[in-house]
Write a protein that holds these residues in place. Structure first.
Motif, PDB file in Angstrom:
ATOM      1  N   TYR A   1      -9.335   6.489   7.623  1.00  0.00           N
ATOM      2  CA  TYR A   1      -9.769   7.024   6.430  1.00  0.00           C
ATOM      3  C   TYR A   1      -8.741   8.068   5.897  1.00  0.00           C
ATOM      4  N   VAL A   2      -8.212   7.996   4.678  1.00  0.00           N
ATOM      5  CA  VAL A   2      -7.218   8.687   4.355  1.00  0.00           C
ATOM      6  C   VAL A   2      -7.519   9.169   2.888  1.00  0.00           C
ATOM      7  N   ALA A   3      -7.448  10.609   2.759  1.00  0.00           N
ATOM      8  CA  ALA A   3      -7.897  11.481   1.599  1.00  0.00           C
ATOM      9  C   ALA A   3      -6.377  11.615   0.779  1.00  0.00           C
ATOM     10  N   GLY A   4      -6.563  11.614  -0.455  1.00  0.00           N
ATOM     11  CA  GLY A   4      -5.320  11.855  -1.335  1.00  0.00           C
ATOM     12  C   GLY A   4      -4.444  10.931  -1.626  1.00  0.00           C
ATOM     13  N   LEU A   5      -5.125   9.781  -1.653  1.00  0.00           N
ATOM     14  CA  LEU A   5      -4.063   8.570  -1.849  1.00  0.00           C
ATOM     15  C   LEU A   5      -4.264   8.483  -3.721  1.00  0.00           C
ATOM     16  N   PRO A   6      -2.816   8.086  -4.008  1.00  0.00           N
ATOM     17  CA  PRO A   6      -2.959   7.938  -5.315  1.00  0.00           C
ATOM     18  C   PRO A   6      -4.025   7.147  -6.146  1.00  0.00           C
ATOM     19  N   ASN A   7      -4.265   7.251  -7.574  1.00  0.00           N
ATOM     20  CA  ASN A   7      -5.226   6.728  -8.118  1.00  0.00           C
ATOM     21  C   ASN A   7      -4.416   5.024  -8.475  1.00  0.00           C
ATOM     22  N   ARG A   8      -3.412   4.855  -8.430  1.00  0.00           N
ATOM     23  CA  ARG A   8      -2.858   3.547  -8.589  1.00  0.00           C
ATOM     24  C   ARG A   8      -2.852   2.630  -7.511  1.00  0.00           C
ATOM     25  N   THR A   9      -3.558   3.161  -6.459  1.00  0.00           N
ATOM     26  CA  THR A   9      -3.489   2.661  -4.901  1.00  0.00           C
ATOM     27  C   THR A   9      -4.147   1.193  -5.201  1.00  0.00           C
ATOM     28  N   LYS A  10      -3.757   0.130  -4.769  1.00  0.00           N
ATOM     29  CA  LYS A  10      -4.206  -1.250  -4.960  1.00  0.00           C
ATOM     30  C   LYS A  10      -5.191  -1.148  -3.751  1.00  0.00           C
ATOM     31  N   ILE A  11      -6.381  -1.934  -4.052  1.00  0.00           N
ATOM     32  CA  ILE A  11      -7.489  -1.986  -3.000  1.00  0.00           C
ATOM     33  C   ILE A  11      -7.843  -3.523  -2.801  1.00  0.00           C
ATOM     34  N   ILE A  12      -8.453  -3.859  -1.633  1.00  0.00           N
ATOM     35  CA  ILE A  12      -8.647  -5.265  -1.373  1.00  0.00           C
ATOM     36  C   ILE A  12     -10.206  -5.454  -2.226  1.00  0.00           C
ATOM     37  N   GLY A  13     -10.029  -6.643  -2.805  1.00  0.00           N
ATOM     38  CA  GLY A  13     -11.221  -7.183  -3.423  1.00  0.00           C
ATOM     39  C   GLY A  13     -11.710  -8.442  -3.083  1.00  0.00           C
TER      40      GLY A  13
ATOM     41  N   GLU B   1     -15.399  12.816   2.017  1.00  0.00           N
ATOM     42  CA  GLU B   1     -15.472  12.655   0.549  1.00  0.00           C
ATOM     43  C   GLU B   1     -13.970  12.689   0.227  1.00  0.00           C
ATOM     44  N   GLY B   2     -13.837  11.820  -0.583  1.00  0.00           N
ATOM     45  CA  GLY B   2     -12.603  11.273  -1.326  1.00  0.00           C
ATOM     46  C   GLY B   2     -11.437  10.519  -0.608  1.00  0.00           C
TER      47      GLY B   2
ATOM     48  N   GLY C   1       0.650  -1.185   0.040  1.00  0.00           N
ATOM     49  CA  GLY C   1       0.121   0.071  -0.070  1.00  0.00           C
ATOM     50  C   GLY C   1       0.884   1.332  -0.019  1.00  0.00           C
ATOM     51  N   PRO C   2       0.304   2.308   0.067  1.00  0.00           N
ATOM     52  CA  PRO C   2       1.021   3.840  -0.053  1.00  0.00           C
ATOM     53  C   PRO C   2       1.339   4.112   1.312  1.00  0.00           C
ATOM     54  N   SER C   3       2.180   5.039   1.210  1.00  0.00           N
ATOM     55  CA  SER C   3       2.514   5.839   2.586  1.00  0.00           C
ATOM     56  C   SER C   3       1.649   7.055   2.871  1.00  0.00           C
ATOM     57  N   TRP C   4       1.251   7.729   3.729  1.00  0.00           N
ATOM     58  CA  TRP C   4       0.577   9.113   3.809  1.00  0.00           C
ATOM     59  C   TRP C   4       0.913   9.621   5.113  1.00  0.00           C
ATOM     60  N   ALA C   5       0.712  11.064   5.128  1.00  0.00           N
ATOM     61  CA  ALA C   5       0.772  11.791   6.147  1.00  0.00           C
ATOM     62  C   ALA C   5       0.031  11.783   7.384  1.00  0.00           C
ATOM     63  N   ALA C   6       0.407  12.003   8.302  1.00  0.00           N
ATOM     64  CA  ALA C   6      -0.834  11.933   9.601  1.00  0.00           C
ATOM     65  C   ALA C   6      -1.835  12.907   9.525  1.00  0.00           C
ATOM     66  N   LYS C   7      -1.612  14.089   8.860  1.00  0.00           N
ATOM     67  CA  LYS C   7      -2.544  15.040   8.779  1.00  0.00           C
ATOM     68  C   LYS C   7      -3.822  14.509   7.353  1.00  0.00           C
ATOM     69  N   ASP C   8      -3.507  13.666   6.973  1.00  0.00           N
ATOM     70  CA  ASP C   8      -4.435  13.235   5.810  1.00  0.00           C
ATOM     71  C   ASP C   8      -5.322  12.174   6.217  1.00  0.00           C
ATOM     72  N   GLU C   9      -5.152  11.535   7.769  1.00  0.00           N
ATOM     73  CA  GLU C   9      -5.853  10.582   8.042  1.00  0.00           C
ATOM     74  C   GLU C   9      -6.787  10.916   9.061  1.00  0.00           C
ATOM     75  N   SER C  10      -7.808  10.194   9.161  1.00  0.00           N
ATOM     76  CA  SER C  10      -9.092  10.662   9.963  1.00  0.00           C
ATOM     77  C   SER C  10      -9.652   9.184  10.575  1.00  0.00           C
TER      78      SER C  10
END
Length: 397
Positions: free
Chosen positions: A243-255, A219-220, A205-214
């Motif tokens: 919940y994280v906003a701004g993740l890249p479009n290529r982010t793999k998701i669970i299916g 929305e988004g 998965g991607p990395s993200w900044a703490a400020k982007d996590e809720s």
């Protein structure tokens, strides 16, 4: 009687022999407890032992506490407790209480056990939260008459015995399951396939900044299954999703054909741990510390969930992680080449079903044990704060 822990027990702290002096440790037979040994229950043996020279270096015989001493963690898992069932030394991160005549050691242990959260809330420190001996000795305690203490200990002990028996059943069933898994993945497997052929898409998965996590959806924002949601016992905890906003479009998701695996961890035994995500997190992402593995179909996913959990393959993945210190990392390239035993479809189905039956049994046992733990916590709290009378508790048990 309302008083303090310092008034009902003699409190002290231990010490740590110098780690670089191996004569303090090698060949030692004196039990020496550290924080990880303190697990809210009786302590019958310690992970480490020290020599007489090691004991002398931290103060000698006065650093040994007797059987029945109550231990409280002052660092790390603050407030966690244990009751010593053998004489032992401890490190300085553990407060040790030896009771006087007016108090039962078992009652003191139950009081601290019930008040773990309150003690933890008193911890201070920017880099390592902790409490000190003064906080422990000043902590309040209600001391009922000795016969009442004994009755409370007996009631809670009866529930503890039931929990211990259930835990033993779960451990026995787990050993049976793991034996089967090792048998299914033995070196004599005639046919194998590389994991990359069975799971064409494997990625972290991607990395993200703490400020982007809720902690609430927005929305988004994508739901993310973090490493803290994937427990060491193989379960997935959905009680606190992020919940994280701004993740890249290529982010793999669970299916619906996905597995989740731990990629990076400081504990080598956790690297390669695999999880079957429930439908509630389909569409969620994972963190950079985890992989998603997308199998070619649901049947393949179910079989891989069986194979990848075998102790044999878990050990193989842990040993193959890179990094000699700190975090270990499992490489995608290596993972894709991992050879998976591949019997015929009928045999795979039989193996999956046989393990699923045992998994269901283990889950049922663990669920009952958890139910009893919740009852124990509520009952203990009520008995100690006197909102539940001991007579009704005894009838209920």
């Amino acid at each position: 009687m309302e008083t303090t822990l310092g008034a009902v027990a003699d409190w002290s702290a231990g010490g740590t022999p110098k780690a670089t002096n191996r004569s303090f440790y090698d060949g030692g037979d004196i039990p020496w407890a550290i924080i990880s040994d303190v697990q809210n229950g009786p302590l019958t043996e310690t992970t480490n032992c020290i020599t007489q020279a090691g004991l002398d270096s931290i103060g000698g015989a006065k650093k040994i506490v007797p059987e029945g001493a109550v231990l409280v963690s002052m660092y790390g898992s603050v407030g966690r407790s244990a009751i010593a069932r053998i004489p032992m030394a401890t490190n300085q991160a553990i407060a040790r209480g030896v009771v006087g005549d007016q108090l039962s050691a078992e009652y003191l242990f139950l009081w601290i056990n019930a008040n773990e959260e309150r003690l933890d809330q008193m911890a201070r420190g920017a880099t390592q939260r902790n409490i000190n001996k003064q906080i422990v000795t000043a902590f309040p305690i209600t001391v009922p008459p000795a016969p009442t203490q004994e009755r409370i200990v007996e009631v809670i002990g009866a529930i503890d015995n039931q929990i211990t028996a259930l835990d033993g059943e779960a451990e026995a069933a787990t050993r049976v399951r793991d034996g089967l898994l090792n048998e299914f993945t033995g070196a004599a497997a005639a046919d194998t396939k590389p994991l990359g052929e069975l799971c064409p898409v494997i990625g972290s998965g991607p990395s993200w900044a703490a400020k982007d996590e809720s902690s609430a959806p927005s929305e988004g924002a994508l739901t993310v299954l973090k490493i803290t949601n994937t427990k060491p016992d193989g379960s997935i905890d959905l009680s606190e999703l992020a919940y994280v906003a701004g993740l890249p479009n290529r982010t793999k998701i669970i299916g619906p054909t996905s597995l989740v695996m731990i990629r990076t961890n400081g504990n080598r035994k956790r690297i390669g741990n695999v999880y079957l995500p429930p439908a509630e997190v389909h569409g969620a992402a994972v963190s950079a510390f985890q992989f998603t593995l997308d199998a070619i179909d649901a049947e393949t996913r179910d079989y891989l969930y069986l194979v990848l959990r075998s102790p044999r393959i878990q050990h193989q993945m842990s040993e193959s992680a890179s990094g000699s210190t700190g975090l270990g990392n499992l490489a995608v390239r290596w993972l894709k080449t991992l050879e998976i035993p591949w019997p015929d479809a009928e045999m795979r189905e039989v193996q999956v079903e046989s393990v699923r039956v045992i998994d269901t049994k283990i889950a049922a046992i663990n669920s009952e044990a958890e139910r009893l733990r919740n009852i124990r916590a509520r009952l203990l709290s009520g008995l100690l704060n006197r909102t539940i009378d001991i007579e009704s508790a005894e009838r209920g048990v």
